[in-house]
Design an enzyme around this catalytic site. Structure first.
Site, mmCIF file in Angstrom:
data_model
loop_
_atom_site.group_PDB
_atom_site.id
_atom_site.type_symbol
_atom_site.label_atom_id
_atom_site.label_comp_id
_atom_site.label_asym_id
_atom_site.label_seq_id
_atom_site.Cartn_x
_atom_site.Cartn_y
_atom_site.Cartn_z
ATOM 1 N N ASP A 1 0.839 -1.194 0.000
ATOM 2 C CA ASP A 1 0.000 0.000 0.000
ATOM 3 C C ASP A 1 0.879 1.251 0.000
ATOM 4 O OD1 ASP A 1 -1.866 2.109 0.625
ATOM 5 O OD2 ASP A 1 -3.255 0.569 1.303
ATOM 6 N N SER B 1 -7.154 4.212 -1.470
ATOM 7 C CA SER B 1 -6.962 2.754 -1.459
ATOM 8 C C SER B 1 -8.261 1.991 -1.705
ATOM 9 C CB SER B 1 -6.368 2.309 -0.110
ATOM 10 O OG SER B 1 -5.057 2.776 -0.017
ATOM 11 N N GLU C 1 -1.439 -7.979 1.679
ATOM 12 C CA GLU C 1 -1.171 -6.551 1.677
ATOM 13 C C GLU C 1 -0.112 -6.189 2.711
ATOM 14 O OE1 GLU C 1 -3.275 -2.190 2.130
ATOM 15 O OE2 GLU C 1 -3.818 -3.778 3.499
ATOM 16 N N ASP D 1 -0.934 -0.044 -4.725
ATOM 17 C CA ASP D 1 -2.219 0.535 -5.122
ATOM 18 C C ASP D 1 -2.076 1.951 -5.674
ATOM 19 O OD1 ASP D 1 -1.527 1.409 -2.582
ATOM 20 O OD2 ASP D 1 -3.510 1.109 -1.711
ATOM 21 N N HIS D 2 -1.140 2.709 -5.075
ATOM 22 C CA HIS D 2 -0.952 4.097 -5.523
ATOM 23 C C HIS D 2 0.391 4.577 -5.010
ATOM 24 C CE1 HIS D 2 -1.639 5.169 -1.393
ATOM 25 N NE2 HIS D 2 -2.774 4.472 -1.412
HETATM 26 ZN ZN LIG Z 1 -3.190 6.129 2.113
#
Ligand SMILES: [Zn+2]
Ligand SMILES: *[C@@H]1O[C@H](CO)[C@@H](O)[C@H](O)[C@H]1NC(C)=O
Ligand SMILES: *[C@@H]1O[C@H](CO)[C@@H](O)[C@H](O)[C@H]1NC(C)=O
Ligand SMILES: *[C@@H]1O[C@H](CO)[C@@H](O)[C@H](O)[C@H]1NC(C)=O
Length: 558
Positions: free
Chosen positions: A80, A130, A352, A398-399
């Site tokens: 994440d 997220s 994750e 995710d980003h």
């Molecule tokens: Zn965040």
């Protein structure tokens, strides 16, 4: 043909290096100190070293064959907030922990043969959260900011649009269950947090983690909180392994001094108990555990339960560097794979590394990098326990975040320190790592930039030291650039190039034969599912045509 090609290759290598190329590059020498910025390993000063290591890489690429097996198992790892800058900084940090210069270090997933770039925006936001990204990489559908497991026809926080079945986007976890695979879920965040919720929840509001978060009128309409959906609804109640934090979201808020954990639930439900009852009704062996000891007992027992629920913290699990009585991500992954490997039909596992993101939000670069190294260890364990012949492992994020690695520090300069070669135009030192925005403003009350070297916290490498940022914000934000995707195993080559993030689960599902588009190997059942070696494979085809070998020789000898 292959022999001729190998011969040509050897000739090519010989004409560049004048000798046979070693199959692996020499390990970098251990340094006495990383404080000497002018230190450069002697071998790196010779062009020969770089040509040789490049040719080793080329040689291993030429040996690559297309793996078009059926992926019996699929594992999706998401770091994440693990931006590409985070990967570079963590790799350097990791190398420096091992007393190397750092830059030459390689994280486990960076060894994967295929890499791509995924675009992360939500349909209504340039920079995503997220929730919409979890929907993207787990259900294959892009949606709105803050929304999980529903398509873009929903309004965030609207219960009506959440209840409309036509808006639901099932996850790859559900696709796998429908094909008879086992499914597992491992995270370091609350199990009800946005990324893991993408595996099982359909919610128009990511913050509806327990019933106390859901507006009364929505509860009346029948909108359920995320924890409830995990335990009571499909596909969550079919997951064989669930591990992470967030116990409080499943437990009732009671004022009983004998109760160890006071939960947040106002509906009086103890969902861990309801999970237990559900498994009893299924006549399935099962175990609910809450600490590392219990996890180790499960791991070492010959008689693994069919279902495992591990909730190791009330809230998110602790950062690895601050943790006491909790398993590492690597340990959870090991147990999950041991549990799921029993499935004859294969499995899908979602993992994750969730707290890289939280550390970044607080500009705690040291912790963000350490969490990334822990994530890499978990990937390494998964790689060791599985076989690339039948298991597809995809590692992504995710980003991004706003952390940058800036200035022109010397080779081997401590990645957590100040740039050793220059100051700002204000003659003040500056850190290599900084954030575009975040909680520690770089400008002080006097309007001047703060001298970080006067901070004892900074000098002590305190885990709580927040790295400076340009725009003061209570919480540092996500970044909008693409994230990397690393793939290893059957159909790994599909993951190359630049694509939308929602493509990822579709590619995995294709490799795993979960969708209507079936490839040739979908009906092929290996005779020895567990230990078969590469020689047992009947499906490998050469990636490198004969012509390329000749071309290689010609270019190299020129
Ligand atoms: Zn965040
Ligand atoms: C969009 O959602 C609404 C409910 O909010 C529903 O009535 C409508 O049919 C949905 N549209 C489509 C195309 O599914
Ligand atoms: C439980 O409820 C009490 C009283 O409303 C509240 O003060 C407390 O914060 C709640 N505990 C949790 C964990 O939500
Ligand atoms: C439950 O499982 C056990 C052991 O697998 C079996 O012996 C028993 O018959 C099962 N009971 C029911 C009601 O299915």
């Amino acid at each position: 043909m292959a022999r001729v090609r190998d011969l040509l290759l050897v000739l090519a290598l010989t004409c560049v290096t004048g000798e046979e190329v070693a199959s692996t590059p020499k390990p970098i020498k251990v340094l006495d100190t990383i404080m000497n910025p002018s230190y450069i390993p002697a071998e790196e000063k010779h062009g020969f070293y770089w040509k040789k290591s490049a040719i080793t890489t080329l040689k291993s690429k030429l040996k690559e064959t297309k793996n078009v097996n059926k992926a019996k198992n699929g594992i999706l790892f998401i770091g994440d907030g693990m931006s590409v800058a985070t990967v570079m900084a963590a790799r350097t940090f990791s190398g420096q922990l091992e007393r190397g210069l750092g830059e030459e270090s390689v994280l486990e997933f960076e060894k994967f043969p295929f890499t791509g770039l995924a675009r992360t925006y939500c349909i209504d936001a340039q920079v995503p959260d997220s929730a919409c990204t979890a929907t993207s990489y787990l259900t294959g559908v892009k949606t709105k900011y803050g929304v999980i497991g529903l398509d873009g026809n929903v309004t965030r926080g609207s219960c009506h649009s959440q209840l409309h079945r036509g808006n639901w986007a099932p996850s790859i976890g559900q696709w796998a269950l429908e094909q008879g695979l086992d499914v597992g879920l491992v995270t370091t965040t609350r199990i009800t947090h946005a990324s893991p919720a993408g595996m099982y929840a359909h919610t128009s509001e990511r913050n509806w983690e327990c019933d106390a978060d859901v507006p009364k009128e929505c509860l009346t309409l029948g909108c359920r909180d995320i924890a409830y959906q995990l335990v009571m609804d499909n596909p969550g109640r079919q997951f064989k392994v669930i591990m992470g934090g967030g116990r409080r979201e499943l437990l009732p808020n009671v004022s009983d001094p004998l109760v160890k954990t006071v939960g947040r639930r106002l509906d009086g439900l103890d969902l861990t108990e309801m999970w237990h009852v559900d498994k009893v009704n299924k006549n399935a062996t099962h175990q609910y555990i809450t600490d590392r000891n219990e996890l180790m007992k499960v791991f070492n027992s010959d008689d693994l339960p069919e279902y495992l629920l591990g909730l190791f913290k009330d809230d998110h699990m602790d950062y690895h560097l601050k943790a006491k009585d909790q398993p590492t991500l690597e340990e959870m992954v090991e147990v999950a794979i041991k549990m799921l490997s029993r499935s004859k039909r294969g499995y899908f596992l979602f993992v994750e590394g969730g707290r890289i993101d939280h550390a970044h939000h607080d500009s705690l670069a040291h912790l963000a990098l350490d969490e990334t190294v822990e994530y890499s260890k978990a990937v390494k364990k998964a790689k060791l326990l599985t076989n690339a012949e039948d298991t597809l492992i995809v590692v992504s994020s995710d980003h991004a975040h706003t952390m940058t690695v800036a200035g022109y520090p010397s080779r081997g300069n401590d990645i957590l320190s100040t740039v050793d070669t220059a100051t700002g135009d204000d003659r003040m030192p500056y850190t290599t790592i900084s954030y575009a925005n975040g909680k520690a403003a770089s400008i002080g009350a006097d309007g001047k930039r703060i001298d970080v070297t006067l901070s004892q916290q900074f000098l002590n490498r305190d885990l709580e030291y927040s790295y400076p940022s340009l725009v003061p914000l209570d919480s540092e934000t996500h970044g909008g650039e693409d994230v990397a995707v690393f793939a290893s195993g059957p159909w790994e080559h599909l993951f190359t190039s630049s694509y939308e993030q929602n493509v990822v689960p579709h590619l995995m599902a294709y490799a795993m034969c979960l969708t209507e588009d079936k490839h040739e190997q979908c009906n092929y059942t290996p005779r020895k599912p567990k230990f078969w070696t590469s020689s047992a494979s009947t499906t490998r085809v050469s990636l490198v045509p004969y012509a390329l070998s000749i071309l290689t020789v010609i270019t190299m000898c020129l």
